[in-house]
Design a protein around this motif. Structure first.
Motif, short mmCIF file in Angstrom:
data_model
loop_
_atom_site.label_atom_id
_atom_site.label_comp_id
_atom_site.label_asym_id
_atom_site.label_seq_id
_atom_site.Cartn_x
_atom_site.Cartn_y
_atom_site.Cartn_z
N VAL B 55 0.86 -1.18 0.00
CA VAL B 55 0.00 0.00 0.00
C VAL B 55 0.90 1.23 0.00
CG1 VAL B 55 -1.75 1.32 1.24
CG2 VAL B 55 -1.84 -1.19 1.26
N LYS B 56 0.63 2.13 -0.93
CA LYS B 56 1.38 3.39 -0.97
C LYS B 56 0.40 4.55 -0.96
CE LYS B 56 5.76 2.13 -3.13
NZ LYS B 56 6.72 2.43 -4.23
N LYS B 57 0.79 5.61 -0.26
CA LYS B 57 -0.05 6.79 -0.18
C LYS B 57 0.68 7.99 -0.75
CE LYS B 57 -3.03 5.39 3.60
NZ LYS B 57 -3.72 5.79 4.86
N THR B 62 -4.47 6.69 -2.46
CA THR B 62 -3.97 5.46 -1.86
C THR B 62 -3.95 4.36 -2.91
OG1 THR B 62 -4.87 6.06 0.31
CG2 THR B 62 -4.30 3.75 -0.04
N GLN B 64 -3.12 0.38 -3.87
CA GLN B 64 -3.01 -0.93 -3.26
C GLN B 64 -2.69 -1.97 -4.33
OE1 GLN B 64 -6.11 -1.59 -0.50
NE2 GLN B 64 -5.20 -3.44 0.34
#
Lengths: 113, 112
Positions: B55-57, B62, B64
């Protein structure tokens, strides 16, 4: 920093005329270079890519050709344009393997009359 | 040739709403890149995801990556008109280390 230039930004050409679109990259050496066509603001179709001077891989058989006369120069050409060649043409560069991001120019809008 | 399916194709929402767009494949992704393209410009990379379950924000975005690395989603919280654009996913599993295969994209319009 690296920059990519494409020109012209827009082009209107009659059917049967020749085409030459140019792309240059600054600030990096030995980039991979790509030509894409995008129809109606949708997905990108890879036309050609090059991993070095004089090395061209063609993805889609058509009346277009590409050349890489210098390390950071990529040219898309046609001897006789067809109506179906209309579209948005994008040049891109990347370094190394496919996981590396591609960096795109601002594109050329080509209209064939 | 690997096919990337993006859904929905079109999405029109009001400012402040949340949304999720999807990218799916029948094959395992080597890695997945998300790009945003604004009208009349080239795509710009948003993020690359590599590890299953990752998961990267990125501010209100966001990203996934599915555990099996066959799907990915992009969630935008409190969408703004500046989020308007074509969201493209791309993968390099197409048999060459140098090529990306792009999905057809999700065209997002955020109305003020």
């Amino acid at each position: 920093s690296q920059t990519i230039h494409q020109w012209p930004a827009t082009l209107v050409q009659p059917v049967g005329s020749p085409l030459s679109l140019e792309c240059t990259v600054e600030g990096t050496s030995n980039p991979n270079l790509y030509w894409y066509r995008q129809a109606a603001g949708r997905g990108l179709q890879l036309l050609f890519y090059s991993v070095g001077i004089g090395q061209i891989s063609s993805e889609v058989p058509q009346n277009l050709s590409a050349s890489r006369p210098q390390d950071r120069q990529f040219i898309l050409s046609s001897k006789k344009l067809l109506l179906s060649d209309s579209g948005f043409y994008l040049c891109a560069w990347s370094l190394g393997h496919g996981r590396q991001p591609q960096h795109f120019g601002d594109g050329t809008r080509l209209s064939i009359l | 040739t690997q096919l990337l399916e993006q859904s929905p194709q079109f999405l029109s929402i009001q400012e402040g709403e949340n949304l999720t767009v999807y990218c799916n494949s029948s094959s395992v992704f080597s890695s997945l890149q998300w790009y945003r393209q604004e009208p009349g410009e080239g795509p710009v990379l948003l993020v690359t995801v590599v590890t299953g379950g990752e998961v990267k924000k990125l501010k209100r975005l966001t990203f996934q990556f599915g555990d099996a690395r066959k799907d990915s989603s992009l969630h935008i919280t409190a969408a703004q008109p500046g989020d308007t654009g074509l969201y493209l996913c791309a993968d390099n599993s197409g048999g060459s280390n140098y090529k990306l295969t792009f999905g057809k994209g999700t065209l997002l319009t955020v109305n003020p």
